[in-house]
Write an enzyme that holds these catalytic residues in place. Structure first.
Site, PDB file in Angstrom:
ATOM      1  N   CYS A   1      -4.819  -0.265  -6.951  1.00  0.00           N
ATOM      2  CA  CYS A   1      -3.610   0.085  -7.554  1.00  0.00           C
ATOM      3  C   CYS A   1      -3.475   1.197  -8.406  1.00  0.00           C
ATOM      4  O   CYS A   1      -2.250   1.653  -8.395  1.00  0.00           O
ATOM      5  CB  CYS A   1      -3.268  -1.459  -8.363  1.00  0.00           C
ATOM      6  SG  CYS A   1      -3.144  -2.756  -7.469  1.00  0.00           S
TER       7      CYS A   1
ATOM      8  N   LYS B   1     -15.570  -1.411  -9.524  1.00  0.00           N
ATOM      9  CA  LYS B   1     -15.963  -1.610 -10.643  1.00  0.00           C
ATOM     10  C   LYS B   1     -16.940  -2.925 -10.875  1.00  0.00           C
ATOM     11  O   LYS B   1     -17.085  -3.466  -9.548  1.00  0.00           O
ATOM     12  CB  LYS B   1     -14.898  -2.002 -11.490  1.00  0.00           C
ATOM     13  CG  LYS B   1     -14.011  -3.170 -11.426  1.00  0.00           C
ATOM     14  CD  LYS B   1     -12.832  -3.325 -12.120  1.00  0.00           C
ATOM     15  CE  LYS B   1     -12.931  -4.186 -13.439  1.00  0.00           C
ATOM     16  NZ  LYS B   1     -11.783  -4.899 -14.076  1.00  0.00           N
TER      17      LYS B   1
ATOM     18  N   PRO C   1       0.910  -1.320   0.003  1.00  0.00           N
ATOM     19  CA  PRO C   1       0.043  -0.045   0.044  1.00  0.00           C
ATOM     20  C   PRO C   1       0.758   1.468   0.001  1.00  0.00           C
ATOM     21  O   PRO C   1       2.098   1.332   0.268  1.00  0.00           O
ATOM     22  CB  PRO C   1      -0.758  -0.071   1.191  1.00  0.00           C
ATOM     23  CG  PRO C   1       0.090  -0.888   2.174  1.00  0.00           C
ATOM     24  CD  PRO C   1       0.732  -1.979   1.319  1.00  0.00           C
TER      25      PRO C   1
END
Ligand code: NAD
Ligand code: UGA
Length: 462
Positions: free
Chosen positions: A275, A338, A91
């Site tokens: 990401c 998504k 992260p």
């Protein structure tokens, strides 16, 4: 060297599906996914996988118990493996030097230290996580400094390019496999051993081999280019809205130029996912560290544009609702970043909902696959106080309950089921004027207007 036993440290969105595919394609290789998160491992060992991904359960079920194993016994998994994938999280650093930009490599370092401590004999260590260029060098240093004299290692880079929601298809039929290694006899042999595994189902000419640094960097650059395309089309969506052009038509027109191509030109409320932003910020930090401020600034703009796209969507809602949403029910359709995933990391929905809650709107959220606790946790992490969540947040089990009595509907994820909503029914359930804000261009503007809605669709001018 022919590999017969593999382990993967990290059973998340990448480690689980990737290892399941290798196990399914190579029944003679023992594949163990090791993670300290016992709940996750239990879920991988059940029919309720921790990752919602179309087609994944069938792949897991075809190999689990035969040559695919999920365990919390990380030491034994390392000990018995000839090849070890490291697929732990990387992260963005939240504090200290490089906070908000640099990658937090603590899990990578911990994994390398454990591998060094447990290993005997020769092992191939494969970076599957997305990491800053030159991380292999740090891993090698840690391994060399902490391992016994009987242990030897080769470190490879093998970034993953799967996208969530299409992970199974992407793993089964990837555009390419990228393997970076040291240009030495030992490095070449390790690259060949890994390439031979993928070659069981992927044509050799799609398996690219490069030096370590090209491979590490290519992963960051691939994500940066993809994200840049979305920010580019989103910047034009704003221009379409004010000029009367239609972003769908513009995308089609430019995408037919074979030099541009049609993919990744869907305007949206902004890109999300674990990401794109993290890897862009990582690239920005690398450029700054290597004294390339112009390059850093160029890529930083991709993130800025994305932040602007999310906030301008929320502003659009507030302004249209007569500049106040206090106490107004707003139906939110979709919370995942998504469609076809239960992942909400960096979902644009988090930021739109956060900003609407800050305006004291009452949100009624429906998502077909996101756990209600995840929604509450995400909004709390985004800074929304618990008492506001108690009074102003309802999580609904269908879109019709969410829209009942709502002033507005905001479409934030492009789930297929939203394309076939009963719009006349929704219109009747909502207060009037019935506002629709479609951040994914899922609903046809003309149809919405015919049914009486006051509609705003991203990138569509009047
Ligand atoms: P994730 O958070 O879903 O999974 C990481 C897992 O690693 C966690 O379950 C954690 O418990 C485990 N872990 C941490 N330290 C460990 C250790 N020492 N031993 C064993 N397990 C350990 O993360 P993810 O989405 O799977 O991403 C992993 C990496 O892959 C990241 O670097 C990411 O950038 C990259 N990546 C992700 C995607 C994606 O679609 N999510 C795609 C390509 C690349
Ligand atoms: C992305 C890349 O596509 C993968 O190749 C990469 O391996 C992965 O990141 C990673 O490194 O984690 P992912 O984030 O899972 O995959 O999903 P994408 O399909 O790339 O979508 C990312 C975001 O962009 C989503 O919020 C999506 O809705 C948005 N998007 C995508 C658009 O707004 N418009 C588009 O045209 C495409």
């Amino acid at each position: 060297m022919k590999v017969t036993s593999i382990c993967c440290l990290g059973g998340g969105y990448v480690g689980g599906p990737t290892m399941a595919m290798i196990a399914a394609k190579c029944p003679d290789i023992q594949v163990t996914v090791a993670d300290m998160n016992g709940e996750r491992i239990d879920a991988w060992n059940s029919d309720s996988l921790p990752v919602y991904e179309p087609g994944l359960l069938a792949v897991v079920a075809s190999a689990r118990g035969r040559n695919l194993h999920f365990t919390t016994d990380i030491r034994s998994a390392i000990s018995s493996a000839e090849l070890i994938f490291v697929s732990v999280g990387t992260p963005t650093k939240s504090h200290g030097i490089g906070a908000g930009r640099a990658a937090d490599l603590r899990y990578i370092e911990a994994a390398a230290r454990l591998i060094a401590e447990v290993s005997k004999g020769h092992k191939i260590i494969v970076e599957k996580s997305t990491i800053p260029v030159k991380t292999a060098s740090a891993i090698k240093t840690i391994l060399a400094a902490n391992s016994s004299s009987q242990a030897t290692f080769e470190v490879l880079s093998n970034p993953e390019f799967l996208a969530e929601g299409t992970a199974v298809a992407d793993l089964e039929n990837p555009d390419r496999i990228l393997i970076g290694g040291e240009i030495t006899p030992g490095g070449n042999a390790a690259v060949e051993a890994l390439a031979a595994i993928y070659a069981r189902w992927i044509p050799r000419d799609q398996i690219l081999t490069t030096n370590l640094w090209s491979s590490e960097l290519s992963k960051l650059v691939a994500n940066a280019f993809l994200a840049q395309r979305i920010s580019s089309i989103n910047s034009i969506s704003a221009l379409c809205e004010t000029t009367g052009a239609d972003i769908g038509e513009v995308a089609r027109a430019i995408g037919m130029d074979s030099r541009i191509g049609p993919k990744f030109l869907n305007a949206s409320v902004g890109f999300g996912g674990s990401c794109f932003q993290k890897d862009l910020l990582n690239l920005v930090y690398l450029c700054e560290s290597f004294h390339l401020p112009h390059v850093a600034e160029y890529w930083r703009q991709v993130v800025h544009l994305n932040d602007w796209q999310k906030s301008r969507f929320t502003e659009k809602i507030v302004r249209a609702l007569f500049n106040t949403v206090i106490g107004k029910r707003i139906a939110i359709l979709g919370f995942a970043f998504k469609k076809d995933t239960n992942d909400t990391r960096e979902s644009p929905a988090i930021y739109v909902c956060r900003d609407l809650l800050r305006e004291h709107a009452c949100l009624a959220i429906y998502d077909p696959h996101v756990d209600p606790n995840t929604i509450r946790r995400d909004l709390m992490h985004a800074g929304i106080p618990k008492d506001l969540l108690t009074t102003n947040l309802e999580i609904c089990s269908d879109p019709y309950t969410a829209t009942t009595g709502a002033h507005a509907l905001a479409m934030l994820t492009e789930w297929d089921e939203f394309r076939t909503l009963d719009l006349p029914r929704i219109y009747d359930l909502m207060l009037k004027p019935a506002f629709v804000f479609d951040g994914r261009a899922v609903l046809p503007t003309h149809t919405l207007k015919t049914h009486g809605f006051d509609a705003f669709v991203i990138g569509k001018g009047d």
